[in-house]
Each structure stands twice: as C-alpha cells, then as structure tokens.
Write a protein that holds these residues in place. Structure first.
Motif, mmCIF file in Angstrom:
data_model
loop_
_atom_site.group_PDB
_atom_site.id
_atom_site.type_symbol
_atom_site.label_atom_id
_atom_site.label_comp_id
_atom_site.label_asym_id
_atom_site.label_seq_id
_atom_site.Cartn_x
_atom_site.Cartn_y
_atom_site.Cartn_z
ATOM 1 N N THR A 1 0.857 -1.182 0.000
ATOM 2 C CA THR A 1 0.000 0.000 0.000
ATOM 3 C C THR A 1 0.894 1.234 0.000
ATOM 4 N N VAL A 2 0.792 2.017 -1.065
ATOM 5 C CA VAL A 2 1.646 3.182 -1.252
ATOM 6 C C VAL A 2 0.952 4.419 -0.694
ATOM 7 N N GLN B 1 -2.364 -5.028 2.664
ATOM 8 C CA GLN B 1 -3.463 -4.116 2.361
ATOM 9 C C GLN B 1 -4.176 -3.685 3.639
ATOM 10 N N PRO B 2 -3.510 -2.835 4.414
ATOM 11 C CA PRO B 2 -4.078 -2.374 5.682
ATOM 12 C C PRO B 2 -5.320 -1.513 5.460
ATOM 13 N N GLY B 3 -6.184 -1.407 6.479
ATOM 14 C CA GLY B 3 -7.356 -0.533 6.417
ATOM 15 C C GLY B 3 -6.978 0.890 6.791
ATOM 16 N N ARG B 4 -7.987 1.787 6.697
ATOM 17 C CA ARG B 4 -7.715 3.204 6.975
ATOM 18 C C ARG B 4 -7.196 3.424 8.384
ATOM 19 N N TYR C 1 -3.150 5.464 -1.312
ATOM 20 C CA TYR C 1 -3.921 6.424 -0.511
ATOM 21 C C TYR C 1 -3.181 7.757 -0.479
ATOM 22 N N VAL C 2 -3.944 8.821 -0.633
ATOM 23 C CA VAL C 2 -3.395 10.155 -0.399
ATOM 24 C C VAL C 2 -3.755 10.546 1.020
ATOM 25 N N VAL C 3 -2.735 10.862 1.817
ATOM 26 C CA VAL C 3 -2.976 11.273 3.201
ATOM 27 C C VAL C 3 -2.490 12.707 3.365
#
Length: 356
Positions: free
Chosen positions: A241-242, A274-277, A314-316
């Motif tokens: 997960t990037v 593939q971790p969650g939010r 994900y964009v954080v």
DNA sequence: AACGCGGGGTG
DNA sequence: CACCCAGCGTT
C-alpha cells in the motif's frame, strides 16, 4: 544436419556478413565517435536494455559526464538521476567504481585488453570483448543475446545457451574466425544481423539474410527452435500500500536501502499488504505526522522481471510538521522531478503529488 | 550453478 | 499473458 557449433565452418560466413554490414549497418549515436569511454558507457547502458531505450539517455549522460574523471567525481544522487528509468541501477554505481579504478590504476586511460577490462566492475566477458574490439581493434568476440541467436540458428546448435560453458564454446569458435583487420565491425555486424534480420520475437527475415543459403535452421525450417533457453521461474506477487503523504505542495519521500531492489533510489513510503484506513492513520502518526484527511486512489501494478507489485494507493493530507525523522524528506514536486531519482514503479502515484 | 536485478517492447 | 532485450555480480 549440423548440430554443434564446432561442426560448422564459420569461416565462410565472414565475407557475406561484412559485406551486408557495410550496406546495412545501423546509424547509432555511440558509433559516431567510438572512443573507449563512449563505447564503454554505451555498452553498460545496453546491457539487457534495448537500443531504443538507451538513445534517450546516452547523449545526456555524456554531456553531463564527458570523461572518466568527471564520472569518477559525480555525486551518487546525480548519477542515479541520470540513470533514472533505465533500470538495473547497480550498473551505474559499478560504472563509477570502475571509473575510479581507471583513474587510480591507469592514470585515467581505459585499458585495451580483455584481461584488464575484465578486472573492472561491471565489465564481464561480453562488455570486455565489445570495448576491446570496437574501441581498440582487439580481435576478441563479444557474445551477447543477438550473437547467441544468430549463431545457434545458423549452426542449428541446440545447446542450452544459459550454460556458461556454451558461451565459452561460442567465444572460442568465433576467436578462430574473427577477422584481424575488422574485429569491431565483425562483432557489430553479428549484433546488427540479430537485431534487424535474425530477430527475437516472431519470425526472422531470412529472405534478407546474407546467410540464407548457409543457414542450417533455415534449411530445416526450425529457426524458432533456437536459441534453446530454459524457461524462467514464475514471478512472485507482493501486495503493498503506497502512501502519498502530503502537506501543501510537499510530499514525503525516503531513500531506499543501499542494496537489493532499486537500491539507493527514492520512493514513496509504503506498507506491507493491504491495511485498512485505521492502520494507515496509525502508521502515519507513528511517522510523526498529524493526519487531516485520507483518500483512496486507484490500484496500480508494476511488473519487474522476478516480482510483481500489486499496489493500493492512498493520499494522506497531514498538518505541517516542524520536525521529521532524519531519513524522511518532505520535498516539493518540482524539486523531486529535478533532483531525486524515483523508479517507474511509482509512476501511477506521482501524479497525485502534482495535481492534488 | 542459481538467483537477483528494471523497465519496456512485441506477438 | 509470455518472451526478450548489446549481462553482470553475488552467493
């Protein structure tokens, strides 16, 4: 039918080959002025890399690093930036290590004999043969994938070309017939024939080949059975997960380890699996940031020769941070583009740095 | 001898 | 999808 290279009379191939080469040789940037340095740089770039891919890098590299001394003194990050996207990044580190060797041991003059060239990092039997024959007219074969294909087809030799012993047999056979007055042309002619006529991927253009009537596999209609090379193992799949961690127009990047895959290049941080939010937010907090907003973006896949990355993205968005851990860098997009080498594997996500 | 090491073109 | 490309270093 001939079976082994030793049973085939390679002598008769030379004249038709050189005649064909003089009429059809490719015009390539590194052939304009084949100095030892130019040939060396081009041969390293061309290792396992298509001519078309190298063309975009060769001139820029030489303009920036015009000689052995400049190469030997270049900072590593600049070196990697010049190589960014070309792949096999150890090639350019080895090239520089060898340049330093040449400065120290040979007073900056690249040696001419295969034996001495072989001592330099990144130069194996093919590259040693190419430099010594093309730049110094030394009668040494240069056996690459093209030569394996052309030679095994003309002889109908079904030996396993992945065995080092077979390379040695081909080199020995060619050393006995290579013309003393044109070894560089001879080697380049074999490669051009392999690239333009006796092509990989699909049927060869035998009707254009100077060896059409002397080719054993052509006579038998078995061209596509050569070269004999065992199939490679299946690729391993890695899920990751990037994270595009951004604050205003800065984004977080980090330098990869000195060894292994994509060594020394810069990357976007990533998590295994593939971790969650919830886990992603905790991860970002552990890095020392205050997450403000998280948004899932598209999946991406990148295929290496031996690994596949299956990526979630994900964009954080994070609050501006005053101090961040030493190995992490918050950099503006324009600066990344100008100064940091980031592998193509991340290209699907780099656009979120600019446009978000 | 077997494996790790990029990225992209092609059928 | 599979295969291959102006291969080499490490283990």
């Amino acid at each position: 039918m001939e079976q082994y290279i030793e049973d085939y009379n390679l002598t008769k191939l030379t004249t038709p080959l050189l005649k064909w080469f003089h009429a059809h040789a490719r015009s390539l940037p590194w052939r304009d002025e084949p100095t030892p340095y130019h040939v060396w740089v081009s041969e390293i770039m061309l290792q396992q890399t298509r001519v078309e891919a190298v063309k975009g890098y060769y001139d820029r590299f030489l303009k920036c690093l015009p000689d052995v001394k400049a190469l030997s003194e270049c900072p590593e990050d600049e070196l990697l930036k010049l190589w960014e996207g070309l792949g096999y990044y150890n090639r350019v580190r080895n090239l520089q290590a060898a340049a330093r060797q040449v400065m120290e041991d040979y007073n900056g003059i690249i040696p001419s004999s295969p034996k001495e060239l072989l001592q330099l990092k990144g130069i194996g039997s093919y590259t040693a043969g190419a430099i010594s024959s093309i730049a110094y007219q030394y009668p040494q074969p240069a056996v690459d994938g093209n030569v394996f294909r052309v030679i095994t087809r003309v002889c109908a030799d079904d030996s396993d070309i992945s065995k080092p012993a077979f390379r040695k047999r081909v080199e020995k056979a060619l050393r006995e017939v290579i013309p003393e007055d044109a070894p560089g042309d001879y080697n380049q002619a074999l490669m051009d024939l392999g690239a333009m006529v006796c092509v990989p991927n699909g049927r060869p253009h035998c009707e254009e080949c100077p060896w059409e009537l002397m080719c054993e596999s052509r006579k038998a209609g078995t061209q596509l059975e050569y070269p004999n090379k065992p199939k490679k193992a299946k690729r391993k799949i890695e899920k990751k997960t990037v994270l595009i961690i951004r604050d205003g127009d800065h984004v977080l990047i980090q330098k990869r380890p000195k060894t292994g895959l994509l060594a020394g290049l810069y990357e976007l941080p990533a998590m295994e699996g593939q971790p969650g939010r919830r886990e992603i937010i905790e991860y970002v907090e552990r890095l020392g940031f205050e997450p403000l907003h998280i948004k899932k973006v598209e999946d991406a896949k990148h295929i290496f020769s031996h690994i596949e990355w299956h990526m979630k993205g994900y964009v954080v968005s994070v609050a501006e941070s005053t101090h961040l851990p030493k190995e992490l860098l918050m950099v503006e997009f324009a600066t990344i583009q100008r100064e940091y080498a980031i592998p193509s594997a991340f290209s699907a996500y780099l656009k979120y740095i600019k446009t978000f």
